[in-house]
Design a protein around this motif. Structure first.
Motif, PDB file in Angstrom:
ATOM      1  N   GLY A  79      -3.087  12.128  -4.836  1.00  0.00           N
ATOM      2  CA  GLY A  79      -1.904  12.135  -5.329  1.00  0.00           C
ATOM      3  C   GLY A  79      -1.388  10.791  -6.253  1.00  0.00           C
ATOM      4  O   GLY A  79      -0.997  10.773  -7.300  1.00  0.00           O
ATOM      5  N   TYR A  80      -1.659   9.806  -5.440  1.00  0.00           N
ATOM      6  CA  TYR A  80      -1.636   8.445  -5.971  1.00  0.00           C
ATOM      7  C   TYR A  80      -2.623   8.271  -7.383  1.00  0.00           C
ATOM      8  O   TYR A  80      -2.461   7.266  -8.256  1.00  0.00           O
ATOM      9  CB  TYR A  80      -1.447   7.362  -5.173  1.00  0.00           C
ATOM     10  N   ILE A  81      -3.652   8.732  -7.063  1.00  0.00           N
ATOM     11  CA  ILE A  81      -4.951   8.435  -7.924  1.00  0.00           C
ATOM     12  C   ILE A  81      -4.295   9.132  -9.517  1.00  0.00           C
ATOM     13  O   ILE A  81      -4.523   8.774 -10.488  1.00  0.00           O
ATOM     14  CB  ILE A  81      -6.228   9.021  -7.625  1.00  0.00           C
ATOM     15  N   ALA A  82      -3.592  10.352  -9.140  1.00  0.00           N
ATOM     16  CA  ALA A  82      -3.399  11.188 -10.334  1.00  0.00           C
ATOM     17  C   ALA A  82      -1.981  10.607 -11.096  1.00  0.00           C
ATOM     18  O   ALA A  82      -1.645  10.738 -12.321  1.00  0.00           O
ATOM     19  CB  ALA A  82      -2.840  12.614  -9.889  1.00  0.00           C
ATOM     20  N   ARG A  83      -1.160   9.732 -10.248  1.00  0.00           N
ATOM     21  CA  ARG A  83       0.021   8.994 -10.804  1.00  0.00           C
ATOM     22  C   ARG A  83      -0.347   8.402 -12.343  1.00  0.00           C
ATOM     23  O   ARG A  83       0.460   8.416 -13.189  1.00  0.00           O
ATOM     24  CB  ARG A  83       0.649   8.034  -9.966  1.00  0.00           C
ATOM     25  N   ILE A 259       0.695  -7.970 -15.855  1.00  0.00           N
ATOM     26  CA  ILE A 259       1.992  -8.842 -15.036  1.00  0.00           C
ATOM     27  C   ILE A 259       2.635  -7.580 -14.388  1.00  0.00           C
ATOM     28  O   ILE A 259       2.982  -7.660 -13.255  1.00  0.00           O
ATOM     29  CB  ILE A 259       2.508  -9.442 -15.769  1.00  0.00           C
ATOM     30  N   ALA A 260       2.901  -6.449 -15.130  1.00  0.00           N
ATOM     31  CA  ALA A 260       3.760  -5.279 -14.721  1.00  0.00           C
ATOM     32  C   ALA A 260       3.001  -4.663 -13.467  1.00  0.00           C
ATOM     33  O   ALA A 260       3.550  -4.571 -12.485  1.00  0.00           O
ATOM     34  CB  ALA A 260       4.078  -4.406 -15.806  1.00  0.00           C
ATOM     35  N   MET A 261       1.619  -4.680 -13.702  1.00  0.00           N
ATOM     36  CA  MET A 261       0.854  -3.766 -12.543  1.00  0.00           C
ATOM     37  C   MET A 261       0.704  -4.834 -11.260  1.00  0.00           C
ATOM     38  O   MET A 261       1.047  -4.355 -10.395  1.00  0.00           O
ATOM     39  CB  MET A 261      -0.549  -3.657 -13.359  1.00  0.00           C
ATOM     40  N   VAL A 262       0.697  -5.894 -11.655  1.00  0.00           N
ATOM     41  CA  VAL A 262       0.098  -6.808 -10.252  1.00  0.00           C
ATOM     42  C   VAL A 262       1.605  -7.178  -9.605  1.00  0.00           C
ATOM     43  O   VAL A 262       1.790  -7.253  -8.287  1.00  0.00           O
ATOM     44  CB  VAL A 262      -0.566  -8.120 -10.624  1.00  0.00           C
ATOM     45  N   GLN A 391       2.699   2.695 -12.073  1.00  0.00           N
ATOM     46  CA  GLN A 391       1.803   3.576 -11.528  1.00  0.00           C
ATOM     47  C   GLN A 391       0.510   3.143 -10.847  1.00  0.00           C
ATOM     48  O   GLN A 391      -0.026   3.496  -9.858  1.00  0.00           O
ATOM     49  CB  GLN A 391       1.855   4.908 -12.320  1.00  0.00           C
ATOM     50  N   MET A 392       0.022   2.159 -11.750  1.00  0.00           N
ATOM     51  CA  MET A 392      -1.235   1.449 -11.176  1.00  0.00           C
ATOM     52  C   MET A 392      -0.966   0.620 -10.050  1.00  0.00           C
ATOM     53  O   MET A 392      -1.586   0.720  -8.948  1.00  0.00           O
ATOM     54  CB  MET A 392      -1.612   0.784 -12.321  1.00  0.00           C
ATOM     55  N   ALA A 393       0.338  -0.066 -10.198  1.00  0.00           N
ATOM     56  CA  ALA A 393       0.771  -0.745  -8.821  1.00  0.00           C
ATOM     57  C   ALA A 393       0.941   0.201  -7.534  1.00  0.00           C
ATOM     58  O   ALA A 393       0.296  -0.173  -6.493  1.00  0.00           O
ATOM     59  CB  ALA A 393       2.115  -1.355  -9.068  1.00  0.00           C
ATOM     60  N   SER A 394       1.428   1.493  -7.958  1.00  0.00           N
ATOM     61  CA  SER A 394       1.563   2.370  -6.794  1.00  0.00           C
ATOM     62  C   SER A 394       0.211   2.972  -6.236  1.00  0.00           C
ATOM     63  O   SER A 394       0.161   3.026  -5.015  1.00  0.00           O
ATOM     64  CB  SER A 394       2.633   3.617  -7.460  1.00  0.00           C
ATOM     65  N   ALA A 398       0.141   1.418  -2.632  1.00  0.00           N
ATOM     66  CA  ALA A 398       0.533   2.429  -1.724  1.00  0.00           C
ATOM     67  C   ALA A 398      -0.564   3.632  -1.635  1.00  0.00           C
ATOM     68  O   ALA A 398      -0.485   4.105  -0.228  1.00  0.00           O
ATOM     69  CB  ALA A 398       1.784   2.772  -2.266  1.00  0.00           C
ATOM     70  N   GLY A 399      -1.210   3.944  -2.497  1.00  0.00           N
ATOM     71  CA  GLY A 399      -1.998   5.236  -2.442  1.00  0.00           C
ATOM     72  C   GLY A 399      -3.090   5.184  -1.361  1.00  0.00           C
ATOM     73  O   GLY A 399      -3.216   5.942  -0.585  1.00  0.00           O
ATOM     74  N   PHE A 400      -3.708   4.143  -1.281  1.00  0.00           N
ATOM     75  CA  PHE A 400      -4.911   3.912  -0.257  1.00  0.00           C
ATOM     76  C   PHE A 400      -4.482   3.147   1.076  1.00  0.00           C
ATOM     77  O   PHE A 400      -5.394   3.264   1.898  1.00  0.00           O
ATOM     78  CB  PHE A 400      -6.212   3.023  -0.756  1.00  0.00           C
ATOM     79  N   THR A 401      -3.287   2.599   1.140  1.00  0.00           N
ATOM     80  CA  THR A 401      -2.878   1.671   2.095  1.00  0.00           C
ATOM     81  C   THR A 401      -3.003   2.443   3.586  1.00  0.00           C
ATOM     82  O   THR A 401      -3.512   1.976   4.566  1.00  0.00           O
ATOM     83  CB  THR A 401      -1.453   1.369   1.882  1.00  0.00           C
ATOM     84  N   PRO A 402      -2.433   3.751   3.579  1.00  0.00           N
ATOM     85  CA  PRO A 402      -2.438   4.380   4.907  1.00  0.00           C
ATOM     86  C   PRO A 402      -4.044   4.605   5.509  1.00  0.00           C
ATOM     87  O   PRO A 402      -4.167   4.372   6.615  1.00  0.00           O
ATOM     88  CB  PRO A 402      -1.840   5.650   4.643  1.00  0.00           C
TER      89      PRO A 402
END
Length: 474
Positions: A79-83, A259-262, A391-394, A398-402
């Motif tokens: 789901g995070y990849i699709a964001r 900058i927005a992403m990082v 969304q790239m930041a997410s 967060a997407g792969f963190t767990p």
């Protein structure tokens, strides 16, 4: 009058034009921003919680428990990849046709996907098709939420007064913990059922309930008007029929996009670690009862909203960049203490870890982020820039963190120090990006384009044109 597709006119309004909405309209916009995002993240984060305590038993039963949890978190990552893909699609459309229409589309898509997840047969009933359909619906969720936050934030951002722009923009982010609170409490109530009933039908109730929330959000959003600054810029560039905002973004605004992403990585890391992985860690390690863990997460959501309000209001007084720097420095300092609290295995220690690691850190690394990101881009590419950056930041934060945290715990022999180092490294990257950024908190909405000097940042950059709408249309 003609102009190149690479140059987007920045049209000052006639003297006396007021860009911000009336108090009554602003209240409606803020409620729409809050409610719509709450519905989106109710669905999206509900999945994250269920992935840690339900899906590994319902859709991946028969695997080793650690392997089932890892695979379950893998569907979360999809789901995070699709964001970001949703951000590309809906951000581009939002910069071409408007913020409001896209926001109605995204909340409708999310509501349908979540309701269908609640009705999905299990692996025991339809075999391998169950996880395949689950992943497909998760991708649909990711696409929808990818276009949600940017538009919801921008309607508030572009309609608010300069003196309250940070606070107004934060309503879109406040919706995330509010949706988390609601989804977690409903799932917690269902988890008091006998385990067999909870796994058979109890977990489905919160997902099906999203259909009700979806209809309410659509009703509210239908009554919200488009932002005035977008309407003016759109009218001024009406002759650019072939304009592709997302292409302009990557051609002319690569530095602010980076900058927005990082700069958003740290807040997303807090969500991925403490909002998803820490919950499953506590349940899997039998540190606390499942219902107790979910209730503590809901309490953490309340504190997160309070932290977001505090941080965003401070950003209106002291500047977005300064508050975000404080938040990221705090994340680095708190990483090891929070992991130590998680490892203690007591109720109070777990609650303190959630309040510090999720609420405080996320509040101060994410509360002012919306306005900060919005001030990085000109109006004509703002939806694309903020959505893709966030969304790239997410996805990365967060997407792969767990999944990664679960693997690091195994690699560390059960110790959490590797997880703390992971968190610190992402927070340090965000901190560096902020140090290289510029704070535009003091600029009026109609002057942000001019404050950036040019539309393009390369050697062939053209100055922003300061012609009126009437002159351009003539």
């Amino acid at each position: 009058m003609s102009h190149s597709s690479s140059s987007v006119p920045a049209s000052p309004a006639p003297e006396g034009t007021v860009y911000h909405a009336s108090p009554r309209e602003m209240r409606r916009i803020l409620f729409s921003s809050f409610l719509g995002t709450a519905v989106e993240y109710y669905d999206f984060i509900l999945y994250a919680t269920a992935a840690g305590i339900v899906f590994n038993q319902v859709f991946f039963a028969g695997l080793d428990p650690n392997a089932a949890l890892f695979v379950s978190f893998g569907t979360l990552a999809v789901g995070y990849i699709a964001r970001p893909l949703g951000a590309f699609l809906f951000g581009n459309l939002g910069d071409k046709i408007g913020r409001k229409a896209i926001l109605i589309t995204t909340v409708l898509a999310m509501g349908i996907a979540s309701t269908l997840i609640g009705l999905l047969p299990t692996t025991a009933q339809i075999g391998v098709w169950a996880p395949i359909l689950l992943v497909s619906l998760r991708i649909f969720q990711g696409l929808a939420v990818g276009g949600e936050w940017g538009g919801a934030m921008l309607l508030a951002f572009e309609n608010s007064k300069k003196s309250s722009r940070g606070f107004a923009s934060a309503f879109a982010y406040m919706g995330a913990p509010a949706g988390t609170i609601l989804g977690t409490l409903i799932l917690s109530a269902m988890s008091t059922l006998p385990k067999a009933q909870f796994l058979a039908w109890g977990w489905r109730v919160p997902f099906v309930f999203s259909a009700v929330l979806m209809m309410l959000a659509i009703f509210i959003r239908m009554r919200v008007s488009e932002s005035k600054i977008f309407t003016e810029v759109s009218a001024a560039s009406e002759k650019s029929k072939r304009r592709i905002p997302v292409a302009e973004l990557f051609r002319d605004h690569r530095k602010p996009l980076l900058i927005a992403m990082v700069s958003g990585l740290s807040g997303q890391m807090a969500q991925g670690l403490m909002g998803a992985w820490a919950i499953s860690f506590a349940v899997q390690q039998a540190i606390l009862a499942q219902t107790e863990v979910l209730n503590i997460k809901a309490i953490g959501g309340v504190f997160t909203v309070l932290a977001i309000i505090t941080a965003s209001k401070l950003s209106d007084r002291l500047g977005r960049r300064k508050i975000l720097i404080w938040g990221n420095a705090g994340a680095i300092v708190l990483a090891f203490p929070v992991m130590a609290l998680l490892d203690m295995g007591s109720t109070m220690a777990f609650m303190l870890a959630i309040v510090l690691g999720l609420s405080l850190v996320q509040g101060f690394t994410s509360g002012p982020y919306g306005a900060f990101a919005g001030e990085l881009f000109p109006t004509a590419v703002r939806y694309s820039g903020t959505s893709i950056g966030y969304q790239m930041a997410s996805t990365l934060g967060a997407g792969f963190t767990p999944m990664i945290a679960t693997a690091l715990v195994i690699a560390g022999g059960g110790d959490l120090w590797l997880v703390a180092l992971l968190w610190m490294s992402f927070s340090a990257m965000s901190l560096v990006a902020l140090l290289y950024s510029k704070d535009r908190s003091g600029s009026d909405i109609q002057n942000l384009d001019a404050d950036m000097g040019t539309v393009a940042h390369g050697p062939t950059a053209e100055p922003i044109r300061r012609e009126s709408s009437a002159a351009i249309q003539s």
